[in-house]
Design an enzyme around this catalytic site. Structure first.
Site: not given
Ligand code: PMP
Length: 531
Positions: A243, A183, A203, A205, A329
């Site tokens: 890969t 984040q 990450s 996304h 989550c």
């Molecule tokens: N760590 C944090 C602090 C996150 O906010 C997230 C995404 N919710 C993740 C890890 C997991 O990332 P990813 O969706 O790329 O697996």
């Protein structure tokens, strides 16, 4: 009809069109791209070159060397690789790990898995300001501590940890330090040349890149040990086989390059937007802006709305504001956020938390619209809980599909929300409690064995409120014998409640029974006076 205001960029960001264009260029039969490991032909070479460029772009975002970047499927895998990989690599040196209660599940769960394999884990609780303090970390380190894992920016609250100071504590004790920067990358400057960090998770996304790709930075000098968790073709210098996903990697690289350029202006803009939102809601009482005193990134704000059920709040926003309750989550588990509770919020307040995270394309008019919708929704739910009419405040035209048509229709009006002035023939009864997830109170006006008016106050999910409103209408004009025979099962049937949701009707029934028992008591006492 306006599109919903998307305020959930902390859950995922849309792919930037410039990123999309870069990805499209390496896909399809005319792209001329092969497997980046097949460097014996031009197609493979081309893919390898695209991956190399993306690696440099991601490395640049954190000022790493390109060789220190290991591609993964996302931050979850990066966190797993760092934690399990380091724990395993250093297991002969020691088996103690340190982390925090406020970590993302993709850190918390691998640590629990390691615990089951015989590692000891100390989980620090943040201070009231949401921060883990260096002295607190230093006190938790033991001679057998091999790894500390702490996140940079919390995904639920936006609170920033001082990873430079925390890393210095680790470095002084020769303990490896992992940072989940999912984040923070793109929001805060990160420079691993000066930060004492050994592993750092990223990450794509969260950076306007695609889902399903991330990276783990692994320090080369001094080298941070890492036992691979994925075995196979030996890609990524043996650290992560499989890969390489060329198009995803190219997307992450393009996203990293863009955010590296645009970060400062983007963060300043987000700060203005969030100030505008807070200003627009400043006069609403009992909004708890989580971590208001702590250093935070501007684009993640968590506001605990007291006096409303979080589920009803979030559901009411369906189609107008897309946000998260606490975090994407934990929301799925239906439990109040562990992160907010670790910050000292009680479970009832924590369940009313809403995370709002604007992004690259959020504009002022959307913030104003969101503020207006929030204000109206909060007012409406608070009024129902206080037993005040909401006839002038219609609810949302739609709810998330899980609630079904009947709940949606009844929740949209909630006629009968109200209280009756105490007096002869007026009885009340209640059941449940906010800490149990729902609470209902009936005010019934009874005359000549008949319910003349049924009013309610209610706190809970949309189904609780809808069942209560349906029951209020059903009760009016019924005689007491019929009212006493009404069951929660009938209510659940009428509202088409399925599964666990049928339980909400029992609270409505219990409250009704309490009111009817009070009525019975009143009749008894009148009779005894007469006698
Ligand atoms: N760590 C944090 C602090 C996150 O906010 C997230 C995404 N919710 C993740 C890890 C997991 O990332 P990813 O969706 O790329 O697996």
């Amino acid at each position: 009809m306006n599109a919903p205001v998307y305020l959930d960029h902390a859950a995922t960001t849309p792919v930037d069109p410039r990123v999309l264009a870069a990805m499209m260029a390496v896909l399809g039969p005319d792209s001329g791209h092969g497997n980046p490991a097949s460097v014996q032909h031009p197609e493979g070479q081309r893919a390898a070159a695209a991956v190399a460029r993306a690696r440099a772009e991601v490395a640049q975002l954190i000022h790493a060397d390109a060789r220190e970047i290991v591609w993964t499927s996302g931050a979850t895998e990066a966190n797993n690789l760092a934690l399990k990989g380091a724990a395993q690599f250093y297991r002969e040196r020691g088996r103690h790990l340190v982390s925090a209660l406020t970590e993302h599940p993709s850190v918390r769960d691998p640590l629990a898995a390691l615990e089951a394999q015989g590692f000891a884990v100390t989980r620090l609780s943040p201070a009231a300001d949401g921060r883990i303090h260096p002295e607190q970390l230093a006190a938790a380190l033991r001679p057998d501590t091999v790894l500390v894992s702490l996140m940079h920016v919390n995904n639920e609250t936006g609170i920033i940890q001082d990873i430079a100071a925390l890393g210095a504590v680790c470095q002084a004790r020769e303990v490896r330090f992992h940072v989940d920067a999912a984040q923070s990358a793109g929001r805060l400057p990160i420079d691993v040349r000066t930060l004492p960090v050994d592993y750092l998770s990223l990450s794509a996304h969260k950076l306007y890149g695609p889902q399903g790709i991330g990276a783990l930075y692994v320090r080369d000098r001094p080298r941070a040990g890492l036992a691979p968790q994925m075995h196979g073709g030996g890609q990524e210098r043996g650290r992560r086989s499989g890969t390489l996903a060329t198009h995803q990697i190219v997307g992450m690289g393009a996203a990293a390059a863009l955010i590296y350029q645009e970060r400062e202006t983007e963060q300043a803009r987000l700060a203005l937007l969030m100030a505008r939102l807070q200003q627009a809601l400043a006069d609403l009482p009992d909004l708890l802006w989580v971590g208001a005193q702590a250093p935070r990134v501007p684009g993640i704000v968590n506001v605990a709305v007291q006096g409303v059920a979080g589920e009803a709040l979030l559901a009411s926003l369906w189609g107008t504001i897309s946000a998260s309750a606490g975090s994407a989550c934990t929301a799925a588990e239906g439990e109040p956020s562990a992160v907010l509770q670790a910050l000292g919020l009680d479970p009832v307040t924590a369940q009313g938390a809403l995370r709002l995270s604007p992004g690259r394309w959020t504009h002022e008019a959307e913030i104003d619209r969101a503020a207006a919708v929030l204000r109206r929704t909060i007012l409406r739910l608070r009024r129902v809980a206080a037993g005040e009419s909401v006839d002038d405040l219609p609810g949302p035209a739609a709810l998330p599909p899980i609630y079904g048509a009947a709940v949606t229709a009844w929740f949209g009006h909630l006629r009968g929300a109200g209280r009756l002035a105490p007096g002869p023939g007026v009885v009340t009864g209640e059941a449940g409690a906010p800490r149990l997830g729902r609470w209902v109170r009936w005010d019934l006006a009874v005359r000549a064995e008949r319910i003349e008016r049924a009013c309610f106050s209610a706190w809970g999910c949309p189904a609780t409120l809808a069942v209560t409103a349906w029951t209020a209408q059903w009760l009016e004009g019924r005689d007491l014998v019929a009212a006493a025979a009404l069951t929660g099962a009938q209510m659940a049937e009428a509202l088409d409640l399925a599964g666990a949701r049928r339980g909400v009707a029992l609270t409505v029934e219990d409250a009704l029974r309490a009111a009817l028992a009070a009525q019975h008591g009143e009749v008894m006492s009148t009779q005894s006076v007469r006698g």
